[in-house]
Write a protein that holds these residues in place. Structure first.
Motif, short mmCIF file in Angstrom:
data_model
loop_
_atom_site.label_atom_id
_atom_site.label_comp_id
_atom_site.label_asym_id
_atom_site.label_seq_id
_atom_site.Cartn_x
_atom_site.Cartn_y
_atom_site.Cartn_z
N THR A 8 12.47 -5.23 54.44
CA THR A 8 11.88 -4.71 53.21
C THR A 8 11.61 -3.22 53.32
O THR A 8 11.13 -2.74 54.35
N THR A 9 11.93 -2.49 52.26
CA THR A 9 11.66 -1.05 52.18
C THR A 9 10.44 -0.85 51.30
O THR A 9 10.40 -1.29 50.15
N LYS A 50 11.79 -3.17 47.82
CA LYS A 50 13.16 -3.67 47.86
C LYS A 50 13.42 -4.39 49.17
O LYS A 50 13.01 -3.91 50.23
N THR A 51 14.10 -5.52 49.09
CA THR A 51 14.34 -6.33 50.28
C THR A 51 15.83 -6.66 50.40
O THR A 51 16.48 -7.04 49.42
N THR A 52 16.33 -6.51 51.62
CA THR A 52 17.70 -6.90 51.93
C THR A 52 17.68 -8.20 52.73
O THR A 52 17.06 -8.26 53.80
N GLN A 83 5.44 -9.63 49.73
CA GLN A 83 5.23 -8.66 48.66
C GLN A 83 3.77 -8.56 48.25
O GLN A 83 3.24 -7.45 48.05
N TYR A 125 18.30 3.54 53.74
CA TYR A 125 17.30 3.60 52.68
C TYR A 125 16.49 4.90 52.74
O TYR A 125 16.01 5.38 51.71
N GLU A 128 8.60 3.79 44.53
CA GLU A 128 9.82 3.00 44.37
C GLU A 128 9.39 1.53 44.35
O GLU A 128 8.43 1.16 45.03
#
Length: 214
Positions: A198-199, A187-189, A168, A17, A184
């Motif tokens: 989470t990024t 975003k979470t994987t 979040q 990422y 951005e």
């Protein structure tokens, strides 16, 4: 076309990422870089090879010794003092020194909320106005019902690990209180419902904020 060997030689084992942000050119004007919790330097190969002023801290002396050696080989051994054994909550740098601060898989090792906030406040303190903060950390996003609260902001994850977890809403609240803005979306994987990473990509606003109270 670059071969796999050439890509690896250029970027090392970089966080995918963080690599994404490099491909987008987000950090094109970032000259001074701090990796807070740098380990052995997996996220610093590209920056070291491309003329950036690179710094790192970690609490593991062996990891610092390894990144000092690597940085010395790539840039000359005069750079070794840029890498120090230090806790993130007490960084040995002046205010507003860095264009980019990297925190990859570090903040979820916070002992409690106070420790989390202390580490975050220090990283924010040394970040320049209009600088970038890149952070990857564990969260409960998407696995809320699968984690078990064990106190002090820490949770037991389905993979058996213990982590300080964010969500979040918390990240959005902290971004605003710090005086930052998301450049951005968060975003979470989700890794097979065993853990979520989470990024969180933030740009510091130009005006000064007091991060003492998050």
């Amino acid at each position: 076309m670059l071969t796999n060997h050439q890509i690896r030689d250029t970027f090392g084992d970089i966080d995918i990422y963080l690599f994404d942000q490099l491909l987008k050119g987000t950090y094109a004007n970032c000259h001074t870089i701090l990796d807070a919790g740098c380990g052995t330097g997996r996220n610093l190969i590209y920056f070291l090879k491309n003329g950036h002023q690179v710094y790192g801290v970690d609490q593991n002396p062996e990891a610092i010794a390894r990144i000092q050696e690597l940085a010395g080989q790539l840039c000359g051994f005069g750079i070794k003092n840029n890498f120090q054994v230090s806790p993130i909550e007490n960084l040995p740098f002046e205010e507003a020194k860095f264009d980019l601060v990297i925190s990859s898989a570090v903040l979820h090792f916070a002992q409690n909320l106070e420790h989390f906030e202390a580490m975050l406040a220090e990283m924010w303190r040394v970040l320049k106005p209009e600088g970038y903060f890149f952070c990857r950390l564990a969260s409960d996003i998407g696995i809320e019902s699968a984690v078990r609260f064990i106190g002090n902001g820490r949770y037991m994850l389905p993979d058996g690990s213990e982590r300080f977890l964010v969500n979040q809403e918390m990240l959005l609240r902290i971004t605003k209180k710090l005086g930052g803005e998301l450049h951005e979306p968060i975003k979470t994987t989700n890794v097979q419902n065993m853990r979520s990473m989470t990024t969180w990509c933030v740009k510091k606003q130009a005006f000064k904020q007091n991060p003492d109270s998050l």
